[in-house]
Design a protein around this motif. Sequence first.
Motif, mmCIF file in Angstrom:
data_model
loop_
_atom_site.group_PDB
_atom_site.id
_atom_site.type_symbol
_atom_site.label_atom_id
_atom_site.label_comp_id
_atom_site.label_asym_id
_atom_site.label_seq_id
_atom_site.Cartn_x
_atom_site.Cartn_y
_atom_site.Cartn_z
ATOM 1 N N ALA A 1 0.834 -1.205 0.000
ATOM 2 C CA ALA A 1 0.000 0.000 0.000
ATOM 3 C C ALA A 1 0.867 1.253 0.000
ATOM 4 C CB ALA A 1 -0.928 -0.013 1.213
ATOM 5 N N GLU A 2 1.881 1.273 0.850
ATOM 6 C CA GLU A 2 2.758 2.447 0.909
ATOM 7 C C GLU A 2 3.478 2.663 -0.414
ATOM 8 O OE1 GLU A 2 5.180 1.442 4.224
ATOM 9 O OE2 GLU A 2 3.717 2.114 5.730
ATOM 10 N N ASP A 3 3.920 1.577 -1.054
ATOM 11 C CA ASP A 3 4.621 1.697 -2.331
ATOM 12 C C ASP A 3 3.710 2.235 -3.437
ATOM 13 O OD1 ASP A 3 6.920 0.760 -1.166
ATOM 14 O OD2 ASP A 3 6.737 -1.291 -1.928
ATOM 15 N N HIS A 4 2.399 2.006 -3.287
ATOM 16 C CA HIS A 4 1.440 2.439 -4.312
ATOM 17 C C HIS A 4 0.647 3.671 -3.872
ATOM 18 C CE1 HIS A 4 2.315 -1.652 -5.715
ATOM 19 N NE2 HIS A 4 1.886 -1.253 -6.902
ATOM 20 N N ARG A 5 1.103 4.323 -2.795
ATOM 21 C CA ARG A 5 0.455 5.536 -2.284
ATOM 22 C C ARG A 5 -1.010 5.292 -1.953
ATOM 23 N NH1 ARG A 5 3.029 10.422 -6.045
ATOM 24 N NH2 ARG A 5 5.205 10.007 -5.507
ATOM 25 N N ALA A 6 -1.294 4.101 -1.455
ATOM 26 C CA ALA A 6 -2.631 3.766 -0.968
ATOM 27 C C ALA A 6 -2.644 3.884 0.552
ATOM 28 C CB ALA A 6 -3.022 2.363 -1.402
ATOM 29 N N LEU A 7 -3.821 4.104 1.106
ATOM 30 C CA LEU A 7 -3.967 4.189 2.556
ATOM 31 C C LEU A 7 -4.137 2.782 3.123
ATOM 32 C CD1 LEU A 7 -4.392 5.909 5.128
ATOM 33 C CD2 LEU A 7 -6.840 5.933 4.560
ATOM 34 N N PHE A 8 -3.352 2.444 4.140
ATOM 35 C CA PHE A 8 -3.456 1.133 4.793
ATOM 36 C C PHE A 8 -4.160 1.316 6.132
ATOM 37 C CE2 PHE A 8 -1.972 -2.300 7.566
ATOM 38 C CZ PHE A 8 -2.265 -3.405 6.765
ATOM 39 N N VAL A 9 -5.184 0.499 6.375
ATOM 40 C CA VAL A 9 -5.925 0.528 7.638
ATOM 41 C C VAL A 9 -5.575 -0.740 8.408
ATOM 42 C CG1 VAL A 9 -8.179 0.661 8.743
ATOM 43 C CG2 VAL A 9 -7.784 1.829 6.555
ATOM 44 N N ASP A 10 -4.851 -0.578 9.492
ATOM 45 C CA ASP A 10 -4.414 -1.709 10.320
ATOM 46 C C ASP A 10 -5.464 -1.946 11.403
ATOM 47 O OD1 ASP A 10 -3.167 -3.572 11.900
ATOM 48 O OD2 ASP A 10 -1.226 -2.556 11.917
ATOM 49 N N ILE A 11 -6.186 -3.062 11.319
ATOM 50 C CA ILE A 11 -7.264 -3.347 12.259
ATOM 51 C C ILE A 11 -6.859 -4.384 13.306
ATOM 52 C CG2 ILE A 11 -8.988 -2.793 10.507
ATOM 53 C CD1 ILE A 11 -9.500 -5.768 10.179
ATOM 54 N N TRP A 12 -5.645 -4.930 13.191
ATOM 55 C CA TRP A 12 -5.224 -6.068 14.010
ATOM 56 C C TRP A 12 -5.271 -5.751 15.500
ATOM 57 C CZ3 TRP A 12 -3.590 -10.867 12.096
ATOM 58 C CH2 TRP A 12 -3.052 -11.757 13.025
ATOM 59 N N ASP A 13 -4.624 -4.672 15.921
ATOM 60 C CA ASP A 13 -4.510 -4.389 17.355
ATOM 61 C C ASP A 13 -5.868 -4.075 17.974
ATOM 62 O OD1 ASP A 13 -1.803 -4.827 17.266
ATOM 63 O OD2 ASP A 13 -1.261 -2.704 17.197
ATOM 64 N N ASP A 14 -6.708 -3.319 17.275
ATOM 65 C CA ASP A 14 -8.010 -2.976 17.846
ATOM 66 C C ASP A 14 -8.915 -4.203 17.965
ATOM 67 O OD1 ASP A 14 -7.134 -0.416 17.986
ATOM 68 O OD2 ASP A 14 -8.725 0.463 16.769
ATOM 69 N N ILE A 15 -8.883 -5.069 16.943
ATOM 70 C CA ILE A 15 -9.676 -6.306 17.022
ATOM 71 C C ILE A 15 -9.173 -7.175 18.174
ATOM 72 C CG2 ILE A 15 -10.135 -8.502 15.847
ATOM 73 C CD1 ILE A 15 -11.905 -6.387 14.769
ATOM 74 N N THR A 16 -7.846 -7.291 18.289
ATOM 75 C CA THR A 16 -7.275 -8.098 19.367
ATOM 76 C C THR A 16 -7.645 -7.538 20.730
ATOM 77 O OG1 THR A 16 -5.425 -8.761 17.954
ATOM 78 C CG2 THR A 16 -5.125 -9.011 20.318
ATOM 79 N N TYR A 17 -7.564 -6.222 20.879
ATOM 80 C CA TYR A 17 -7.917 -5.587 22.157
ATOM 81 C C TYR A 17 -9.367 -5.886 22.528
ATOM 82 C CZ TYR A 17 -9.098 -1.975 25.530
ATOM 83 O OH TYR A 17 -9.560 -1.308 26.635
ATOM 84 N N THR A 18 -10.278 -5.660 21.561
ATOM 85 C CA THR A 18 -11.693 -5.907 21.842
ATOM 86 C C THR A 18 -11.935 -7.371 22.188
ATOM 87 O OG1 THR A 18 -12.309 -4.132 20.316
ATOM 88 C CG2 THR A 18 -14.026 -5.706 20.900
ATOM 89 N N ALA A 19 -11.318 -8.268 21.419
ATOM 90 C CA ALA A 19 -11.519 -9.708 21.653
ATOM 91 C C ALA A 19 -11.036 -10.119 23.034
ATOM 92 C CB ALA A 19 -10.810 -10.505 20.569
ATOM 93 N N THR A 20 -9.879 -9.598 23.455
ATOM 94 C CA THR A 20 -9.366 -9.965 24.773
ATOM 95 C C THR A 20 -10.233 -9.393 25.890
ATOM 96 O OG1 THR A 20 -7.805 -8.116 24.703
ATOM 97 C CG2 THR A 20 -6.998 -10.270 23.982
ATOM 98 N N CYS A 21 -10.801 -8.208 25.665
ATOM 99 C CA CYS A 21 -11.740 -7.671 26.653
ATOM 100 C C CYS A 21 -12.985 -8.549 26.772
ATOM 101 C CB CYS A 21 -12.142 -6.246 26.296
ATOM 102 S SG CYS A 21 -10.837 -5.011 26.555
ATOM 103 N N PHE A 22 -13.344 -9.219 25.693
ATOM 104 C CA PHE A 22 -14.473 -10.150 25.716
ATOM 105 C C PHE A 22 -14.087 -11.504 26.320
ATOM 106 C CE2 PHE A 22 -16.747 -8.041 21.853
ATOM 107 C CZ PHE A 22 -17.284 -7.086 22.696
#
Length: 455
Positions: free
Chosen positions: A369-390
């Motif tokens: 994405a960075e090489d192609h000037r696209a926006l990258f949305v990293d959802i890993w940490d937020d999903i992991t945080y929510t899942a562990t809270c559950f």
Amino acid sequence: MTSVTDTDTITTIDRIRARHDDAVHIGTGCDIAADVDIIIDTDATITIGDRVSIRRGTTLQANTGGHIVIGDDVAIGENVVVSAMTTIRIGRGAGISNMVDIHDHNHRPRTHENLAPGEPITPWASGFDAAPITIEAGAVIANKVSITAGVTIGQNTRVGANAVVSASLAPNATAVGVPARVVTRTPGPLDPEQPRQQLRIGWFGTSLMEHYEAHNPRLSTQADLPDIGQQLEVTEWRNRGYVHALITGWSIHYPWITILSDNRGEGGATSRNVLANLRAAVDDGGRWDLAVVGVGINDVWRHHQGRHDEAVGIDEYDTNICAALDLLTNHARRTLVIGEPPMGWDPSIDVPAANRDLADYNRRARRAAEDHRALFVDIWDDITYTATCFGWSPTTPTAPATGAPSVWTDGVHLSEQGDEAIRQMVARQITTHRILDGLLTLDRLDRATATREYR
């Protein structure tokens, strides 16, 4: 100010028509000051509707290949400059006050790429970027406003004096400042003959994006709900999930825009399949204002399931996602890549090992994405945080107890909570980077490309 009688008006309009022949069209009942300067270059046109008033000192300049279109009942004040290299449209009933500047082009930067070797130093040596301007029906532009390339000013919108309009403005609004910003919005009638602006959004990914739901219309028709226990036939599949929620939210945030969602997510798709789907869409003439790509989870999952013929190794994945982004460079104005979420549980595989691999695939996606000037949305940490809270553990992942909250329904596909988590993250990035706001203003292209693309 020169007084314009019926005889003077006829003389002025006849002079303009005689000078420019078929390159100009002037409707009936127009009031054009004798000193209005109309300039029309090769392959350019100016069209003026009925009952248009143009006051003294104004210049209408259609440069080579450019077009100016002025609707009925438009009033243009004194010393206004309208200069087009692509197209400038002024909708019916619009008012343009004195000393307004409307240019659909800008000088390009003086870089080595834009200057030929030995080129003399002139104001136009580096060429121009251009994009059409639209002032919609009923808009009112106050004194000394500047309107720049690519902008649309919505119906009935008022722009305050001395403002610089460098981004599109909603209808039925009041905008002021440098750059112009909307300060108030008021409901008002819109011209039914004015076409609505459209944004087309393409989605290319897996079942997380496709999110099919079995449906019968009676299930959601409040006046005709089935009785509890009554059996209904499934009559359709419909796309739901975070994509549906995003489109619904955007349609409310931008109610004057028609947002077209082209969801090409496919259950079970690997990056191989997504690339093939994208190529087929491009071959069918597909073009998108925003393209969203999210892929990788099946590439990894198939490997850990032992389905090696379907699995996609990380190097091939890298090649596939780069090829997809290469295609979108020419077929989408903006591209967004969504990282994949971790897997929750699957008794048949080693989930922590699969997630370690999937994290590597996400890193490749971010780099592509960075090489192609696209926006990258990293959802890993937020999903992991929510899942562990559950109550989920990434090291010893197991299915939750019946009825307990989870971001997954079956360990891989997302629950309503998982969909909402992704919706929030994507919406936040879109808002932070002003993606949709930016897409409402047309891209400025070099003059030759703009003439071709915006024809």
